[in-house]
Design a protein around this motif. Sequence first.
Motif, short mmCIF file in Angstrom:
data_model
loop_
_atom_site.label_atom_id
_atom_site.label_comp_id
_atom_site.label_asym_id
_atom_site.label_seq_id
_atom_site.Cartn_x
_atom_site.Cartn_y
_atom_site.Cartn_z
N UNK A 1 0.85 -1.19 0.00
CA UNK A 1 0.00 0.00 0.00
C UNK A 1 0.88 1.24 0.00
N UNK A 2 0.51 2.26 -0.77
CA UNK A 2 1.28 3.50 -0.82
C UNK A 2 1.07 4.37 0.41
N UNK A 3 -0.06 4.24 1.07
CA UNK A 3 -0.37 5.00 2.27
C UNK A 3 0.22 4.28 3.47
N UNK A 4 1.30 4.80 4.03
CA UNK A 4 2.00 4.13 5.11
C UNK A 4 1.13 4.00 6.37
N UNK A 5 0.33 5.02 6.64
CA UNK A 5 -0.54 4.95 7.81
C UNK A 5 -1.59 3.85 7.65
N UNK A 6 -2.21 3.80 6.47
CA UNK A 6 -3.19 2.75 6.19
C UNK A 6 -2.52 1.38 6.20
N UNK A 7 -1.32 1.29 5.65
CA UNK A 7 -0.60 0.02 5.64
C UNK A 7 -0.38 -0.48 7.06
N UNK A 8 0.00 0.41 7.97
CA UNK A 8 0.20 0.01 9.36
C UNK A 8 -1.09 -0.48 10.00
N UNK A 9 -2.21 0.19 9.71
CA UNK A 9 -3.49 -0.24 10.27
C UNK A 9 -3.89 -1.62 9.75
N UNK A 10 -3.67 -1.83 8.44
CA UNK A 10 -4.03 -3.11 7.86
C UNK A 10 -3.16 -4.25 8.40
N UNK A 11 -1.88 -3.99 8.57
CA UNK A 11 -0.99 -5.02 9.11
C UNK A 11 -1.34 -5.36 10.55
N UNK A 12 -1.77 -4.37 11.31
CA UNK A 12 -2.23 -4.65 12.68
C UNK A 12 -3.47 -5.55 12.66
N UNK A 13 -4.40 -5.25 11.74
CA UNK A 13 -5.61 -6.08 11.64
C UNK A 13 -5.28 -7.50 11.17
N UNK A 14 -4.29 -7.63 10.28
CA UNK A 14 -3.85 -8.96 9.86
C UNK A 14 -3.43 -9.79 11.05
N UNK A 15 -2.58 -9.21 11.87
CA UNK A 15 -2.06 -9.94 13.02
C UNK A 15 -3.16 -10.25 14.03
N UNK A 16 -4.03 -9.27 14.29
CA UNK A 16 -5.09 -9.48 15.27
C UNK A 16 -6.07 -10.57 14.84
N UNK A 17 -6.36 -10.62 13.54
CA UNK A 17 -7.38 -11.55 13.07
C UNK A 17 -6.81 -12.91 12.66
N UNK A 18 -5.74 -12.90 11.87
CA UNK A 18 -5.23 -14.15 11.30
C UNK A 18 -4.21 -14.85 12.18
N UNK A 19 -3.56 -14.14 13.08
CA UNK A 19 -2.59 -14.78 13.96
C UNK A 19 -3.25 -15.35 15.21
N UNK A 20 -4.56 -15.32 15.28
CA UNK A 20 -5.31 -15.86 16.42
C UNK A 20 -6.41 -16.78 15.90
N UNK A 21 -7.08 -17.45 16.81
CA UNK A 21 -8.19 -18.33 16.41
C UNK A 21 -9.47 -17.55 16.12
N UNK A 22 -9.40 -16.21 16.18
CA UNK A 22 -10.60 -15.41 15.89
C UNK A 22 -11.09 -15.61 14.47
N UNK A 23 -10.21 -16.00 13.56
CA UNK A 23 -10.60 -16.15 12.15
C UNK A 23 -11.25 -17.49 11.86
N UNK A 24 -11.24 -18.42 12.81
CA UNK A 24 -11.74 -19.77 12.59
C UNK A 24 -13.16 -19.90 13.11
N UNK A 25 -14.09 -20.33 12.25
CA UNK A 25 -15.48 -20.51 12.68
C UNK A 25 -15.60 -21.58 13.76
N UNK A 26 -14.63 -22.52 13.78
CA UNK A 26 -14.65 -23.55 14.82
C UNK A 26 -13.85 -23.13 16.06
N UNK A 27 -13.09 -22.03 15.95
CA UNK A 27 -12.34 -21.53 17.08
C UNK A 27 -11.14 -22.37 17.48
N UNK A 28 -10.55 -23.12 16.53
CA UNK A 28 -9.44 -24.02 16.87
C UNK A 28 -8.10 -23.61 16.26
#
Length: 456
Positions: free
Chosen positions: A69-96
């Motif tokens: 992303x060319x917008x560094x501020x937006x890029x930082x926000x998106x990378x934070x959301x990546x880690x919060x959602x995909x690096x945890x079981x929050x993204x799994x409908x089964x929660x595993x």
Amino acid sequence: MVYDGASRSRRTQGWRSVSTDANTEVLGAASRLRDVARDMVRNVPLAARAKHLIAHNVVGTGIIPTIECDDEQLKGQLEDLLKQHFDTTACDAYGRHDLYGQQNVVMGTVPESGEALIRYRPRYASDGLPLPFQLQVMEPDYLDSSVNGPQANGNYAVQGIEFNPFGKIEAYHLFPEHPGSMATYSLQVSKPVPAEFIAHVFYTQRPGQARGISWFAPVILRMRDRADFADAHLMRQKIAACFVAFIKSSEGSGVKDEGKDYPVESFEPGMIERLNDDEEVTFGTPPKVDDYADYIKGQDREIAAGLGISYESFSGDLSNVNFSSGRMGWLVEQRNIDAWRNFMLLPQMMQPVGKWFLDAAAIKLGRSISAKVLWTPPRREMINPREEVAASRDAIRTGLSSRSNEQRKLGFDPADLDEEIAADNTRADDLGLIFDSDPRKVTSVGNPAPQQQPQN
């Protein structure tokens, strides 16, 4: 012009040649093949090893998302959301699982069952998730294969997948529960789910193919024959070991034990069968197993070739491997791994997941987003680190590759790695530390690095 392979003769009379398309062939075999393959994975050790070997090599510790992303501020926000959602079981409908565990489940399901489904599950903001969606990994059994032919809305269905008149997938007809679940007590009716909510992962082997087939299909009979051969050898040796000696007599063939005549109905180690009173004793000779190892090794080579993996990784037999042969086997297997990852998993699973992420992030942040999600595959272990690192360095210096490209080959996110290096350098400077690994201060031979003059 005559082709021997197309001739009809005694040599070719056993061939089964049909002109059906890929979907007709899959329809008649997919369900049976995946059931047999699952049984093999449950009960045949090498089948279980092959399944996990493919999944662990394609996915490794995870195919990692990064933001472009060319917008560094937006890029930082998106990378934070990546880690919060995909690096945890929050993204799994089964929660595993986190996202990387789901990747592993998918790549274990595809070789075994032939295909896997990932369903996008929208969620409410009140659910408290970092992003308002989850992923549900599903086996292909959820697809209603009985939905075939013309549909009332003018579309056409192939084994549960609905196409519009232009050949674009419109919907997947899915059962609400797994048809093989014990919790399913009533007859289920499938319902169409819009295609944008489904990621369908399978390796396409023929043009126009709509459903996947178990990767064990070419080797199922050989794996079963191999297991039966091993069992037969074991049983033969067990039976031979039970007979230690035979006592012969010229007075008859009755079998006696404590004065009672009865037939021998079971065996046990060290057993002596008494054929009659006294006379002659003959000791049993256990059968030899000279052909066992050669047969097993030959079968393992064919099975490994059919699955697209090396014999050494499949069997675990490294007894006759040297550096050159090991490297050649790994390179061929690595090509297959790259193909499975780049032609199947990335476009069919990770790209839809990236789109779902950006759509959900736009809702979360309340703004339009102009960005891309890039995926970095897991690092590949080096066979000869000294030579391979030197080759990467030379490729960078000569302009044949970039630092970012070489970092991605090792499974690192270039942005994260550069930030980590900068943080290490800053901390070392603040503490007055000089390491010979720091090219700013020390040359490759250990001498102080020449100080660069500031540019005017």
